[in-house]
Motif scaffolding. Structure first.
Motif, PDB file in Angstrom:
ATOM      1  N   ASP A 148       4.382  31.370  13.155  1.00 10.00           N
ATOM      2  CA  ASP A 148       5.833  31.369  13.011  1.00 10.00           C
ATOM      3  C   ASP A 148       6.488  32.562  13.699  1.00 10.00           C
ATOM      4  O   ASP A 148       7.680  32.811  13.526  1.00 10.00           O
ATOM      5  N   GLY A 149       5.701  33.303  14.470  1.00  9.85           N
ATOM      6  CA  GLY A 149       6.247  34.463  15.168  1.00  9.85           C
ATOM      7  C   GLY A 149       6.218  35.743  14.370  1.00  9.85           C
ATOM      8  O   GLY A 149       6.614  36.795  14.884  1.00  9.85           O
ATOM      9  N   LEU A 150       5.740  35.685  13.130  1.00 10.39           N
ATOM     10  CA  LEU A 150       5.622  36.866  12.276  1.00 10.39           C
ATOM     11  C   LEU A 150       4.154  37.131  11.978  1.00 10.39           C
ATOM     12  O   LEU A 150       3.384  36.201  11.745  1.00 10.39           O
ATOM     13  N   GLN A 151       3.775  38.397  11.976  1.00  7.09           N
ATOM     14  CA  GLN A 151       2.396  38.753  11.686  1.00  7.09           C
ATOM     15  C   GLN A 151       2.100  38.635  10.190  1.00  7.09           C
ATOM     16  O   GLN A 151       2.926  38.999   9.345  1.00  7.09           O
ATOM     17  N   ASP A 152       0.931  38.106   9.875  1.00  6.94           N
ATOM     18  CA  ASP A 152       0.472  37.966   8.496  1.00  6.94           C
ATOM     19  C   ASP A 152      -0.668  38.960   8.240  1.00  6.94           C
ATOM     20  O   ASP A 152      -1.292  39.467   9.176  1.00  6.94           O
ATOM     21  N   THR A 192      -7.083  42.526   8.479  1.00  8.68           N
ATOM     22  CA  THR A 192      -6.607  42.462   9.852  1.00  8.68           C
ATOM     23  C   THR A 192      -5.237  41.809   9.857  1.00  8.68           C
ATOM     24  O   THR A 192      -4.791  41.254   8.849  1.00  8.68           O
ATOM     25  N   ILE A 193      -4.571  41.891  10.999  1.00  7.04           N
ATOM     26  CA  ILE A 193      -3.217  41.374  11.143  1.00  7.04           C
ATOM     27  C   ILE A 193      -3.222  40.292  12.213  1.00  7.04           C
ATOM     28  O   ILE A 193      -3.802  40.470  13.286  1.00  7.04           O
ATOM     29  N   GLY A 194      -2.580  39.157  11.937  1.00  9.61           N
ATOM     30  CA  GLY A 194      -2.489  38.083  12.921  1.00  9.61           C
ATOM     31  C   GLY A 194      -1.466  37.057  12.497  1.00  9.61           C
ATOM     32  O   GLY A 194      -1.179  36.897  11.306  1.00  9.61           O
ATOM     33  N   ASP A 195      -0.913  36.344  13.456  1.00  9.72           N
ATOM     34  CA  ASP A 195       0.081  35.308  13.162  1.00  9.72           C
ATOM     35  C   ASP A 195      -0.640  34.008  12.815  1.00  9.72           C
ATOM     36  O   ASP A 195      -0.693  33.063  13.595  1.00  9.72           O
ATOM     37  N   GLY A 237      10.692  42.470  -0.158  1.00  7.32           N
ATOM     38  CA  GLY A 237       9.979  41.899  -1.290  1.00  7.32           C
ATOM     39  C   GLY A 237       8.523  41.652  -0.953  1.00  7.32           C
ATOM     40  O   GLY A 237       8.092  41.769   0.192  1.00  7.32           O
ATOM     41  N   PHE A 238       7.761  41.310  -1.991  1.00  7.23           N
ATOM     42  CA  PHE A 238       6.328  41.105  -1.811  1.00  7.23           C
ATOM     43  C   PHE A 238       6.051  39.807  -1.064  1.00  7.23           C
ATOM     44  O   PHE A 238       6.752  38.803  -1.240  1.00  7.23           O
ATOM     45  N   TRP A 239       4.998  39.840  -0.258  1.00  2.20           N
ATOM     46  CA  TRP A 239       4.644  38.679   0.569  1.00  2.20           C
ATOM     47  C   TRP A 239       3.813  37.681  -0.242  1.00  2.20           C
ATOM     48  O   TRP A 239       2.971  38.053  -1.062  1.00  2.20           O
ATOM     49  N   GLU A 240       4.052  36.394   0.044  1.00  5.09           N
ATOM     50  CA  GLU A 240       3.365  35.302  -0.651  1.00  5.09           C
ATOM     51  C   GLU A 240       1.897  35.237  -0.229  1.00  5.09           C
ATOM     52  O   GLU A 240       1.564  35.344   0.945  1.00  5.09           O
ATOM     53  N   GLY A 249     -17.490  41.762  -3.996  1.00  6.30           N
ATOM     54  CA  GLY A 249     -17.341  40.378  -3.559  1.00  6.30           C
ATOM     55  C   GLY A 249     -16.119  39.696  -4.138  1.00  6.30           C
ATOM     56  O   GLY A 249     -15.808  39.845  -5.322  1.00  6.30           O
ATOM     57  N   GLY A 250     -15.395  38.945  -3.284  1.00  9.18           N
ATOM     58  CA  GLY A 250     -14.184  38.261  -3.721  1.00  9.18           C
ATOM     59  C   GLY A 250     -13.878  37.057  -2.854  1.00  9.18           C
ATOM     60  O   GLY A 250     -14.780  36.378  -2.372  1.00  9.18           O
ATOM     61  N   TYR A 251     -12.570  36.798  -2.623  1.00  7.97           N
ATOM     62  CA  TYR A 251     -12.131  35.603  -1.902  1.00  7.97           C
ATOM     63  C   TYR A 251     -11.459  35.977  -0.589  1.00  7.97           C
ATOM     64  O   TYR A 251     -11.152  37.147  -0.326  1.00  7.97           O
ATOM     65  N   LEU A 252     -11.224  34.957   0.254  1.00  9.20           N
ATOM     66  CA  LEU A 252     -10.615  35.114   1.571  1.00  9.20           C
ATOM     67  C   LEU A 252      -9.198  34.548   1.530  1.00  9.20           C
ATOM     68  O   LEU A 252      -8.987  33.415   1.076  1.00  9.20           O
ATOM     69  N   ALA A 253      -8.207  35.326   2.018  1.00 10.37           N
ATOM     70  CA  ALA A 253      -6.819  34.891   1.911  1.00 10.37           C
ATOM     71  C   ALA A 253      -5.959  35.599   2.951  1.00 10.37           C
ATOM     72  O   ALA A 253      -6.437  36.427   3.720  1.00 10.37           O
ATOM     73  N   TYR A 254      -4.660  35.239   2.951  1.00 12.41           N
ATOM     74  CA  TYR A 254      -3.694  35.990   3.758  1.00 12.41           C
ATOM     75  C   TYR A 254      -2.371  36.089   3.005  1.00 12.41           C
ATOM     76  O   TYR A 254      -2.076  35.278   2.107  1.00 12.41           O
ATOM     77  N   LYS A 255      -1.623  37.114   3.322  1.00 18.08           N
ATOM     78  CA  LYS A 255      -0.260  37.287   2.827  1.00 18.08           C
ATOM     79  C   LYS A 255       0.687  36.876   3.947  1.00 18.08           C
ATOM     80  O   LYS A 255       0.615  37.396   5.060  1.00 18.08           O
ATOM     81  N   LYS A 256       1.578  35.972   3.649  1.00 11.53           N
ATOM     82  CA  LYS A 256       2.456  35.371   4.645  1.00 11.53           C
ATOM     83  C   LYS A 256       3.606  36.316   4.996  1.00 11.53           C
ATOM     84  O   LYS A 256       4.385  36.719   4.132  1.00 11.53           O
ATOM     85  N   GLY A 257       3.698  36.680   6.275  1.00 11.48           N
ATOM     86  CA  GLY A 257       4.731  37.599   6.725  1.00 11.48           C
ATOM     87  C   GLY A 257       6.133  37.050   6.539  1.00 11.48           C
ATOM     88  O   GLY A 257       6.371  35.854   6.692  1.00 11.48           O
TER      89      GLY A 257
END
Length: 407
Positions: free
Chosen positions: A62-66, A55-58, A89-92, A76-84
């Motif tokens: 910071d005003g950018l969607q992550d 899903t997408i959410g800020d 370049g690739f997101w952190e 099965g794996g882990y829960l994370a987000y990529k910082k917008g």
């Protein structure tokens, strides 16, 4: 002619000319807007692993969607987000949790974010499960993680793998509640949030062929949020969610299928097309061929079907937004490339169907090739237009944003 009437006629003529000129200018603006709708593709990720729940959410406020995701949903794996970020370049990546608070792994067919505690930031839902491919019938545990400390709060359990999650304030008490649709037990659970951040399951519904595809909206205009799932409508009884939720079939073709795991697999999206305070329901088939993309309106005579496109195979993305900013809703739809090829398809277009303002005529605009799986739409940088977040197929490693260049 009475000379006193002449000035009035002259003024009336000026008003008429001015109105026609304004209308012509408005029509030209709408045409120009549609003509200049285009998207620029940016790759954001090259290490996605079975990102079925995205899903997408800020999250960072910071005003950018992550991009919020569960990694490795198949087993099965882990829960994370990529910082917008605005830069190319690739997101952190930032991990929220390596494992659920009770151990094990995360896995789900859907993911949602929302302000669960009304403190102004975006919290994250999560599902503990072993993964559909390991054991779809295993019990799933639901949690929500409080931003920014990422403390986990339990919600409850459902009998098998989760296919869809929807957050809404079902009882109008100012707190978000939760609807959960499961994979193969045909169940819909409704959890009500309590004052202490805990949840109570107030409905556990078992309905024939419930499987995949859910959204929420006020269908009957009574001020309560209803649930639409696998071609059924579940009518909200009001503030007391323990009362009966009346169930109505929208169209049986979305839940009368038999066969393998692909039966009764859909996507749903609710939007108020005509501004009457009642949502219409868009439905597609996410796995099979020869099904339309349609929208349905509830009338006095039942549900009325309107077809956007006659057939679109494995349409695993269905989103409805005003992409060209002309004041009416358009439809994003596209095939999951890795499923479509298995049923004999060789082309996997990503399409926006432009609404001519009547909600009856839809002009397809191809914005990408190569497919889209569980696509999401959001205004990434807050510039007022809607961007598309795209995973080409359920096996894809690369994740993209199609940035809307209309503004």
């Amino acid at each position: 002619m009475n000379t006193k009437i002449l000035p009035i006629l002259f003024i009336s003529l000026l008003i008429l000319v001015s109105c026609n000129s304004a209308k012509k200018k408005e029509n030209n603006t709408n045409t120009e807007t549609k003509n200049k709708l285009s998207f620029e593709s940016r790759q954001l990720v090259d290490d996605a692993r079975w990102w079925w729940a995205v899903t997408i959410g800020d999250v960072t406020n910071d005003g950018l969607q992550d991009i919020v995701f569960i990694d490795f949903n198949s087993s099965g794996g882990y829960l994370a987000y990529k910082k917008g970020q605005k830069e190319t370049g690739f997101w952190e990546e930032v991990r929220i949790a390596d494992e659920p608070p009770t151990g094990g792994t995360f896995a789900s067919g859907d993911l949602e974010t929302g302000d669960m505690d009304n403190d102004g930031d975006v919290d994250v839902l999560a599902v503990k499960h072993t993964g559909e491919w390991d054991d779809a019938g295993a019990e799933a545990e639901l949690f929500w993680y409080q931003n920014p400390e990422w403390k986990a709060y339990p919600i409850g359990t459902v009998p098998d793998a989760v296919k869809d999650l929807s957050l809404a304030d079902f009882n109008n008490d100012g707190k978000l509640d939760l609807a959960v649709l499961t994979f193969d037990e045909n169940t819909l659970s409704i959890f009500q949030q309590n004052d202490d951040k805990s949840f109570t399951r107030v409905q556990f519904l078992n309905v024939k062929n419930l499987h995949e595809g859910m959204d929420v909206g006020d269908v009957d205009g009574d001020g309560d949020i209803d649930i639409l799932a696998t071609g059924y409508c579940f009518y909200n009884p009001g503030n007391n969610l323990t009362q009966e939720w009346k169930i109505e079939s929208i169209d049986e073709k979305w839940h009368n299928q038999t066969g393998d795991w692909s039966q009764n697999a859909t996507k749903h999206f609710c939007a108020d097309l005509d501004g009457d305070g009642k949502v219409e329901v868009f439905i597609s088939h996410s796995e099979r061929n020869a099904y339309p993309v349609s929208w349905y309106k509830r009338t006095e005579n039942g549900w009325e079907e309107n077809v956007v496109i006659d057939s679109l195979s494995s349409c695993h993305t269905l989103q409805v937004f005003d992409f060209d900013l002309d004041g009416d809703y358009d439809v994003l739809a596209g095939s999951n490339a890795h499923r479509a090829v298995n049923i004999g398809k060789t082309e996997f277009p990503v399409l926006i169907f432009l609404n001519d303002g009547t909600n009856q005529n839809w002009t397809p605009l191809k914005i990408a090739d190569g497919g889209i799986y569980n696509g999401r739409v959001a205004d990434f940088e807050g510039d007022g237009d809607f961007d598309v977040f795209r995973l080409p197929g359920h096996e894809a490693k690369d994740y993209y944003m199609l940035e809307n260049k209309i503004k």
